[in-house]
Design a protein around this motif. Structure first.
Motif, PDB file in Angstrom:
ATOM      1  N   HIS A 162       0.812  -1.228   0.000  1.00 31.85           N
ATOM      2  CA  HIS A 162       0.000   0.000   0.000  1.00 31.85           C
ATOM      3  C   HIS A 162       0.842   1.274   0.000  1.00 31.85           C
ATOM      4  CE1 HIS A 162       0.497   0.934   4.312  1.00 31.85           C
ATOM      5  NE2 HIS A 162       0.418  -0.363   4.518  1.00 31.85           N
ATOM      6  N   THR A 163       2.153   1.147   0.187  1.00 33.67           N
ATOM      7  CA  THR A 163       3.024   2.320   0.062  1.00 33.67           C
ATOM      8  C   THR A 163       3.447   2.555  -1.394  1.00 33.67           C
ATOM      9  OG1 THR A 163       5.062   1.062   0.464  1.00 33.67           O
ATOM     10  CG2 THR A 163       3.930   1.951   2.393  1.00 33.67           C
ATOM     11  N   CYS A 164       3.085   1.641  -2.297  1.00 38.69           N
ATOM     12  CA  CYS A 164       3.373   1.800  -3.722  1.00 38.69           C
ATOM     13  C   CYS A 164       2.207   2.520  -4.402  1.00 38.69           C
ATOM     14  CB  CYS A 164       3.569   0.441  -4.403  1.00 38.69           C
ATOM     15  SG  CYS A 164       4.962  -0.510  -3.753  1.00 38.69           S
ATOM     16  N   HIS A 165       2.510   3.394  -5.352  1.00 41.09           N
ATOM     17  CA  HIS A 165       1.456   4.110  -6.086  1.00 41.09           C
ATOM     18  C   HIS A 165       0.618   3.142  -6.905  1.00 41.09           C
ATOM     19  CE1 HIS A 165      -0.558   7.284  -8.287  1.00 41.09           C
ATOM     20  NE2 HIS A 165      -0.167   6.761  -9.437  1.00 41.09           N
ATOM     21  N   ASP A 166       1.286   2.159  -7.515  1.00 41.98           N
ATOM     22  CA  ASP A 166       0.569   1.198  -8.352  1.00 41.98           C
ATOM     23  C   ASP A 166       1.418  -0.058  -8.527  1.00 41.98           C
ATOM     24  OD1 ASP A 166       2.586   2.019 -10.106  1.00 41.98           O
ATOM     25  OD2 ASP A 166       1.242   3.139 -11.419  1.00 41.98           O
ATOM     26  N   PHE A 167       0.920  -0.991  -9.306  1.00 46.84           N
ATOM     27  CA  PHE A 167       1.579  -2.282  -9.518  1.00 46.84           C
ATOM     28  C   PHE A 167       2.952  -2.094 -10.155  1.00 46.84           C
ATOM     29  CE2 PHE A 167       1.128  -6.685 -11.731  1.00 46.84           C
ATOM     30  CZ  PHE A 167       1.834  -7.284 -10.707  1.00 46.84           C
ATOM     31  N   GLN A 168       3.067  -1.113 -11.048  1.00 46.59           N
ATOM     32  CA  GLN A 168       4.352  -0.869 -11.710  1.00 46.59           C
ATOM     33  C   GLN A 168       5.435  -0.511 -10.692  1.00 46.59           C
ATOM     34  OE1 GLN A 168       4.858  -1.518 -15.027  1.00 46.59           O
ATOM     35  NE2 GLN A 168       6.975  -1.317 -14.373  1.00 46.59           N
ATOM     36  N   GLU A 169       5.084   0.281  -9.696  1.00 43.86           N
ATOM     37  CA  GLU A 169       6.054   0.635  -8.650  1.00 43.86           C
ATOM     38  C   GLU A 169       6.432  -0.588  -7.829  1.00 43.86           C
ATOM     39  OE1 GLU A 169       6.471   3.352  -4.644  1.00 43.86           O
ATOM     40  OE2 GLU A 169       5.153   4.116  -6.211  1.00 43.86           O
ATOM     41  N   LEU A 170       5.466  -1.478  -7.584  1.00 46.58           N
ATOM     42  CA  LEU A 170       5.760  -2.718  -6.854  1.00 46.58           C
ATOM     43  C   LEU A 170       6.749  -3.577  -7.639  1.00 46.58           C
ATOM     44  CD1 LEU A 170       5.110  -4.574  -4.416  1.00 46.58           C
ATOM     45  CD2 LEU A 170       3.334  -5.630  -5.843  1.00 46.58           C
ATOM     46  N   ILE A 171       6.531  -3.675  -8.953  1.00 48.37           N
ATOM     47  CA  ILE A 171       7.443  -4.450  -9.806  1.00 48.37           C
ATOM     48  C   ILE A 171       8.861  -3.877  -9.722  1.00 48.37           C
ATOM     49  CG2 ILE A 171       7.983  -5.027 -12.219  1.00 48.37           C
ATOM     50  CD1 ILE A 171       4.907  -5.141 -12.690  1.00 48.37           C
ATOM     51  N   THR A 172       8.961  -2.559  -9.753  1.00 44.98           N
ATOM     52  CA  THR A 172      10.276  -1.901  -9.657  1.00 44.98           C
ATOM     53  C   THR A 172      10.950  -2.234  -8.329  1.00 44.98           C
ATOM     54  OG1 THR A 172       9.381  -0.093 -10.982  1.00 44.98           O
ATOM     55  CG2 THR A 172      11.446   0.341  -9.856  1.00 44.98           C
TER      56      THR A 172
END
Length: 405
Positions: A162-172
């Motif tokens: 939940h600290t990630c803006h979106d899934f792409q940030e999680l992947i990064t």
């Protein structure tokens, strides 16, 4: 001239507030470009994952009063004080299994002559559900399960989704992550399992067939996947039939037990109801060879397929410990306990992606049906209409007439 059909995206009023939405701003814009007879309006909300301004920038008007709308779309149950009489609503009502806490809401829907179409009841001709957030529940649940193991062992760390803006940030966030050796067993084969497998792939965790997984040790992280036909076999002839299993689950036995002795993490995405055997027993949990340290119970049934699910955890505090001998809840990450991740609203951690995915399915398979004067798909998913339960859901009559308090 064709009559304008007004569609309203309602503000989520149930507490705690859900931050997902049926259509993203871009999806609303696309609908209005491709369906000139449709006007989408959005009720302002401080909680929604897409800000009010994002809708306005895409040409979608904000409107507090939705009484002119023909269709009202939400996500979670609508508190009775906010139900507008005579309207058609689409949301997850959680009433078809006679859930006690929603009885009063369904009674009020009938009293106010509201038409209720339940997302959960929208199905393809073969009976498969069309709409759901299971994929992102699997993504977030798998991440949270691994995050819990990292905290328990001290070997690695992940940041909360939940600290990630979106899934792409999680992947990064996964770039360059090197995980220690571990064995993960995944149950299920639906949307939840697909989300779990997405994380396994992003992290480069190697798949092994169940028979290899059970007997070999590895110097790198591995996982196996157990579908229903590998988990459950008929007692008398050791076979599996999907239709027979769902009709008579009591005739089946669970074959999961060998995996508790070789796995570090269980990621549970299997469908469960009260007639289906649990994956293991309380007695199994107490045995010395019970190796599993973390259970991500993504399907999240309290005392269900995982007996040590003692109730829900939260996005902010997703993990609790269970003392194996006494089945008592305790603080997480202690030696000798099993840590449980049992968050019921996992997709809320990636709400923008989950909403996009949900809206895509809604647009592809349901939207045209909604605009038709008659639709078998919509009719079959309609729980209440014309101040009564529909025939398909008449079995809820005793539930609706019971004590409302």
């Amino acid at each position: 001239m064709e009559k304008t059909i007004y569609i309203g995206l309602i503000r989520e009023e149930k507490y705690p507030h859900d931050n997902r939405v049926a259509f993203t701003p871009k999806q609303c814009q696309w609908i209005m470009q491709h369906y000139p007879q449709v006007q989408v309006v959005v009720q302002p909300s401080p909680h929604r994952c897409f800000r009010d301004e994002e809708y306005q920038k895409n040409g979608i008007p904000l409107q507090e009063d939705l009484t002119q709308c023909h269709l009202l779309l939400g996500i979670k149950e609508v508190p009775v004080a906010f139900l507008i009489p005579g309207k058609t609503y689409l949301f997850f009502s959680h009433t078809k299994k006679k859930q006690p806490h929603n009885r009063h809401m369904l009674r009020t829907i009938i009293d106010k002559d509201i038409t209720l179409i339940d997302y959960e009841c929208l199905v393809h001709p073969d009976g498969q559900r069309i709409l759901g957030f299971g994929f992102f529940a699997g993504v977030v649940g798998a991440h949270n399960g691994l995050m819990a193991l990292g905290k328990k062992t001290g070997d690695f760390s992940f940041k909360p989704v939940h600290t990630c803006h979106d899934f792409q940030e999680l992947i990064t966030h996964y770039f360059g992550v090197k995980l220690p050796p571990m064995k993960i067993v995944v149950t299920g084969s639906g949307r939840v399992a697909a989300g779990v497998l997405e994380i396994m792939g992003l992290l480069g965790i190697k798949y092994l067939p169940p028979e290899e997984y059970l007997v070999n040790q590895y110097a790198y992280p591995v996982y196996t996947q157990l579908k229903a036909g590998e988990l459950y076999l008929r007692k008398h002839d050791k076979t599996y039939s999907r239709s027979d299993f769902h009709a008579h689950p009591e005739n089946y036995e669970c074959r999961f037990l060998p995996y508790v002795t070789v796995s570090d993490v269980l990621m549970n995405g299997i469908y469960w109801d009260h007639n289906i055997p649990a994956l293991f027993s309380r007695e199994d949990l107490r045995k010395d060879n019970f190796r599993i340290q973390v259970i991500a119970d993504i399907t999240d049934d309290t005392h269900g397929s995982v007996p040590c699910n003692l109730g829900d955890s939260t996005i902010e505090d997703p993990v609790y410990g269970v003392i194996k001998d006494t089945m008592e809840r305790t603080v997480p990450y202690q030696p000798g306990t099993v840590d449980m991740m049992c968050v019921s609203n996992l997709p809320n951690e990636l709400p923008r992606d989950a909403s996009q995915y949900f809206g895509d399915q809604l647009m592809k398979y349901v939207f045209d049906e909604l605009l038709k004067p008659e639709s078998e798909m919509i009719s079959n998913a309609t729980i209440a209409a014309n101040s009564a339960l529909t025939e398909r859901f008449s079995y809820l009559e005793d539930y609706v007439k019971g004590d409302q308090r």
